[in-house]
Design an enzyme around this catalytic site. Sequence first.
Site, PDB file in Angstrom:
ATOM      1  N   ASP A  70       1.121  -1.265   0.051  1.00  0.00           N
ATOM      2  CA  ASP A  70      -0.008   0.131  -0.098  1.00  0.00           C
ATOM      3  C   ASP A  70       0.991   1.078  -0.044  1.00  0.00           C
ATOM      4  O   ASP A  70       1.329   1.612   1.071  1.00  0.00           O
ATOM      5  CB  ASP A  70      -0.903  -0.114   1.253  1.00  0.00           C
ATOM      6  CG  ASP A  70      -1.757   1.553   1.492  1.00  0.00           C
ATOM      7  OD1 ASP A  70      -2.094   1.556   2.441  1.00  0.00           O
ATOM      8  OD2 ASP A  70      -1.870   1.866   0.363  1.00  0.00           O
ATOM      9  N   LYS A 105       2.273  11.342  -3.456  1.00  0.00           N
ATOM     10  CA  LYS A 105       1.070  10.723  -4.054  1.00  0.00           C
ATOM     11  C   LYS A 105       0.270  11.776  -4.737  1.00  0.00           C
ATOM     12  O   LYS A 105      -0.558  11.441  -5.767  1.00  0.00           O
ATOM     13  CB  LYS A 105       0.691   9.660  -3.141  1.00  0.00           C
ATOM     14  CG  LYS A 105      -0.490   8.769  -3.982  1.00  0.00           C
ATOM     15  CD  LYS A 105      -0.983   7.902  -2.820  1.00  0.00           C
ATOM     16  CE  LYS A 105      -2.174   6.970  -3.390  1.00  0.00           C
ATOM     17  NZ  LYS A 105      -2.622   6.039  -2.307  1.00  0.00           N
ATOM     18  N   GLU A 110      -7.412   0.454  -5.076  1.00  0.00           N
ATOM     19  CA  GLU A 110      -7.519   0.247  -3.489  1.00  0.00           C
ATOM     20  C   GLU A 110      -8.801  -0.161  -2.851  1.00  0.00           C
ATOM     21  O   GLU A 110      -8.664  -0.967  -2.179  1.00  0.00           O
ATOM     22  CB  GLU A 110      -7.344   1.894  -2.923  1.00  0.00           C
ATOM     23  CG  GLU A 110      -5.925   2.078  -3.128  1.00  0.00           C
ATOM     24  CD  GLU A 110      -5.478   3.477  -2.743  1.00  0.00           C
ATOM     25  OE1 GLU A 110      -4.171   3.756  -2.586  1.00  0.00           O
ATOM     26  OE2 GLU A 110      -6.263   4.317  -2.496  1.00  0.00           O
ATOM     27  N   ASP A 118     -13.120   5.561   1.602  1.00  0.00           N
ATOM     28  CA  ASP A 118     -11.347   5.546   1.668  1.00  0.00           C
ATOM     29  C   ASP A 118     -11.263   6.989   1.775  1.00  0.00           C
ATOM     30  O   ASP A 118     -10.967   7.714   0.928  1.00  0.00           O
ATOM     31  CB  ASP A 118     -10.790   4.821   0.611  1.00  0.00           C
ATOM     32  CG  ASP A 118      -9.255   4.781   0.935  1.00  0.00           C
ATOM     33  OD1 ASP A 118      -8.533   4.106  -0.039  1.00  0.00           O
ATOM     34  OD2 ASP A 118      -8.849   5.355   2.064  1.00  0.00           O
TER      35      ASP A 118
END
Length: 577
Positions: free
Chosen positions: A10, A72, A156, A179
């Site tokens: 992850d 990210k 994800e 999420d």
Amino acid sequence: MSTPPILGIDLGTTNSLVGVVDSGFPILLADEHGSRSTPSAVCVAADGSVSVGAVALRQRALHPTRTITSVKRLIGRRPGEAGWAPPYSLSELQTSPVEVSAEILKHLKEVAERALEQSVSQAVITVPAYFNDAQRNATKRAGELAGLEVLRILSEPTAAALAYGLDKLAEHQKIAVYDLGGGTFDISVLEMREGTFQVLSTAGDTQLGGDDLDRLLAGYIAQKLGLSPDDIRVVEAAEAVKKRLSAEDTAAYNGLEITRGELDKIARPWIERTRIHCLRALSDAGVKPEELDEVILVGGSTRMPLVRTYVREIFGREPNTSQNPDEAIALGATIQAGILGGSLRQVLLLDVTPLSLGIETFGGLMNIIIPRNTTIPAKAGEMFTNAVANQDSMLIRILQGERELAKDNWELGRIEVPFPAGPKGSARVGVQFSIDADGILHVLARDTATNQDTTLEIRGTAVDVADERVEQMIAESVDFAFEDMNERIWTEAKLKAEELLPAVDAALEQLGDAISDEDKAAVVSQAAAVRALLNAAEHDAKALKTATQALDDATQSLAVMLIDRAMEESLARRGLV
């Protein structure tokens, strides 16, 4: 392992994790300090050297323009396209989002190789479902630059569904995955039929996450205290306050008390930004909230009570919180890696643990390692250290039960781990619990300094427990929940206070006349208040925690003076002053 396993990774905005399938079940791997979570931070020093993870994050206060976080948000995007201005310049640091991400992945690869004691070269890496081709390809290039063959870029929400075990449901299921992580928000609606996943819709915001709430709260704190909201120390304090308020009603920083209600007021517009994405995802999927079978939560920000309440309002149902939201995506990536490698094809999950398993920690508390209702086979562990100076061994009592205090649970066995005597906190003992498909509990304790292992095998009792004993233990845990929790909170507060008081006394003595009479009187007064509460007949945990925090805040200036003095002495010894 004879064949190198495939890593499940992850690669998160705030934190990253890595796992493998070992002996037929997925585990997340810890670094040499016992932490499974690695901060997604990279610091580029003036000489070009690079540090990653917690080491890099500690440099942020001193070198904010050289410490790269939340990369990210930038990967796979052209300069300026992200709509977010970081406090650093990648061009000035002569690096790129792909290269920074590669350093993080390289670190995770090293963590895995150290833990597995063999080389690894293949991985599954997760990305948000709404990542476009450029972002996915950039993530894959980062993996390759880190020395990994990226077998799959996994969405994800699919990883989260795997972690929650929803792939094992034979019937038709529709689920929403909400999420909310440190830097990104992702909402996806999935349909599953006999283990086959189909993403019906996805929406999200690459510039929305817990980091944004940290900055909002930092602005509030800075305004109240007359500080700069851009001071990284204020931002870090805001993050700590936010986390504390997920479990407590109040938190303090530098004498300012902040309530959960105040945080909720600040956070409401922030969380409201997720609503439109949720409604769009449901509309695009052609699914009404009442038609969903599950709503699962992923990402550390979903620990906030306000977020959980908000999700309940949007979807009209209680969200599924059975998995650790910080680890669900990494666990799902690990499961997918195991499927690709063939190591999960023959897995048969036969049973669950009827009661929690753990060990006694300092202060007589129960520290759970494998929670109740964990599917077996299962493996988990933590790192522990010596609580007092000159301790040369650690007695590990293996416990089973649901009570907060060790004395109220059942002892299954005990082992003693020897290690070299040293200062408090110098020893590192890793404790691992492993339950095989036959219900046999294997306990392994390792002194990381000597790599000496101490093992214990406990047959049957970890899983084979009479129903009436399980019911009795669970009933007692409910009946005594209030008293047990109060005693745990008191014990934890007492331990912190007893650790802080001697340090304060030593600092006052060491600084002597260097500290003003006014500051000294304030510290002495706060210390006296803590001692009075420790010696009181009644255990007032809330008052003790508040007094200890006030003492901690009052001694911040002492800590700075001690650090300055130590630096001056060091420079003097080296002839630099």
